[in-house]
Design a protein around this motif. Sequence first.
Motif, PDB file in Angstrom:
ATOM      1  N   TYR A   1      43.185  75.927  99.797  1.00  0.00           N
ATOM      2  CA  TYR A   1      42.983  74.482  99.689  1.00  0.00           C
ATOM      3  C   TYR A   1      44.096  73.701 100.378  1.00  0.00           C
ATOM      4  N   GLU A   2      45.278  74.253 100.367  1.00  0.00           N
ATOM      5  CA  GLU A   2      46.411  73.634 101.066  1.00  0.00           C
ATOM      6  C   GLU A   2      46.079  73.537 102.559  1.00  0.00           C
TER       7      GLU A   2
ATOM      8  N   ALA B   1      43.064  73.746 103.914  1.00  0.00           N
ATOM      9  CA  ALA B   1      41.904  72.865 104.128  1.00  0.00           C
ATOM     10  C   ALA B   1      42.338  71.398 104.069  1.00  0.00           C
ATOM     11  N   TYR B   2      43.245  71.093 103.152  1.00  0.00           N
ATOM     12  CA  TYR B   2      43.761  69.728 103.021  1.00  0.00           C
ATOM     13  C   TYR B   2      44.528  69.333 104.285  1.00  0.00           C
ATOM     14  N   ALA B   3      45.406  70.236 104.764  1.00  0.00           N
ATOM     15  CA  ALA B   3      46.187  69.945 105.974  1.00  0.00           C
ATOM     16  C   ALA B   3      45.254  69.711 107.165  1.00  0.00           C
TER      17      ALA B   3
ATOM     18  N   SER C   1      42.163  68.621 107.093  1.00  0.00           N
ATOM     19  CA  SER C   1      41.410  67.366 107.024  1.00  0.00           C
ATOM     20  C   SER C   1      42.331  66.159 107.222  1.00  0.00           C
ATOM     21  N   LEU C   2      43.611  66.311 106.891  1.00  0.00           N
ATOM     22  CA  LEU C   2      44.586  65.245 107.172  1.00  0.00           C
ATOM     23  C   LEU C   2      44.747  65.078 108.683  1.00  0.00           C
TER      24      LEU C   2
ATOM     25  N   ILE D   1      52.228  67.946 104.666  1.00  0.00           N
ATOM     26  CA  ILE D   1      51.973  69.278 104.104  1.00  0.00           C
ATOM     27  C   ILE D   1      52.165  70.392 105.143  1.00  0.00           C
TER      28      ILE D   1
ATOM     29  N   TYR E   1      45.726  70.539  95.243  1.00  0.00           N
ATOM     30  CA  TYR E   1      45.289  70.589  96.638  1.00  0.00           C
ATOM     31  C   TYR E   1      43.767  70.493  96.757  1.00  0.00           C
TER      32      TYR E   1
ATOM     33  N   ILE F   1      36.897  61.207 105.339  1.00  0.00           N
ATOM     34  CA  ILE F   1      36.281  61.504 106.636  1.00  0.00           C
ATOM     35  C   ILE F   1      34.857  60.961 106.674  1.00  0.00           C
TER      36      ILE F   1
END
Lengths: 191, 191
Positions: free
Chosen positions: A129-130, A132-134, A136-137, B82, B129, B140
């Motif tokens: 998830y980390e 995936a989050y990075a 999408s950021l 991140i 996360y 998005i």
Amino acid sequence: MSEVLLNHINRYVELDEGIAQEIAAFFSTLKLQKRQVILEEGSVCNQLFFVSKGCLRLYYLDDKGVEQTIQFALETWWMTDIDAFNKKGKSSYSIQALENSEVVAISKDDWTLLLEKFPELEKYFRQIYERAYAASLFRIKLFRLSKEEFYHLFRDSYPGFIQRIPQKILASFLGFTPEYLSELRKKNESK
Amino acid sequence: MSEVLLNHINRYVELDEGIAQEIAAFFSTLKLQKRQVILEEGSVCNQLFFVSKGCLRLYYLDDKGVEQTIQFALETWWMTDIDAFNKKGKSSYSIQALENSEVVAISKDDWTLLLEKFPELEKYFRQIYERAYAASLFRIKLFRLSKEEFYHLFRDSYPGFIQRIPQKILASFLGFTPEYLSELRKKNESK
């Protein structure tokens, strides 16, 4: 269950052979035909998918009935409507295979049980998830670029990928009309 | 260290009192003045921040030297670059307090140690996360809306928040010019 997933988990968390087999029993493998839909917008989202081969896309129908693709998942990426999956709610998206694909699936209840039984997998999913989050950021940052810059950056970051996706779907993901994408490609080929 | 963080962790993972105090020792509390910058774009990103009071924003300077805000963190949200934090690399963003704020900070090395010593926190951060990922996926999707729809949805989702942010920064986050945002607000007030 796919060896691809066990190998992937092992990159983040060391599993001994006995545990690996127990974990594998929680998952089922699905073989998908190109264009097959495995989650329909509006239906209850009860599965988390891991791509062991092929490619998925996440999309929704906008007010005008046009499909809007907002994410792809290639090999070793996970995909679901994360919000709906967590709440066992109705999905805001559909998920479709873009190629003949193989995915590994787990239901919400089994996923909860899996994490209770093997809390060492929390570390694995924390990192998933980390990442995936990075990603999408980064995607959000890309929206500020001009359309042409966005296309070049995406093409340079995922060079093989652009060839794999139908042009209409790639255009939707990039926020272009198919005509504009086609013009951009021609312009770049002639350089 | 802030009680707000311990309470927040306790919402996701049950901690006994002894462990809570040991965890608390890993964090330091920073009191920030309004407009204070705690991470500068281009400098090494070595800290993860939790907002116990106030509000932070994440932004970068675009090619034209204009600040582009891409994220806010209110009370109980975490914030860092991140990607840079994970690699101990140079940050692509700056982080600034938008109000007098209080944040709880932990360095990358301490965070790694913390998770090794208290693996039960993996479950907490996995959910943090997961939530951050779901929020950025929703963000998005919002990009596909018209500017006016986006403004209304954002205003209705975070009614108190819009009042707290300087208009210029809110406009940058929404991808508007400040003039366009001002027009939209007037139009809506007169309804």
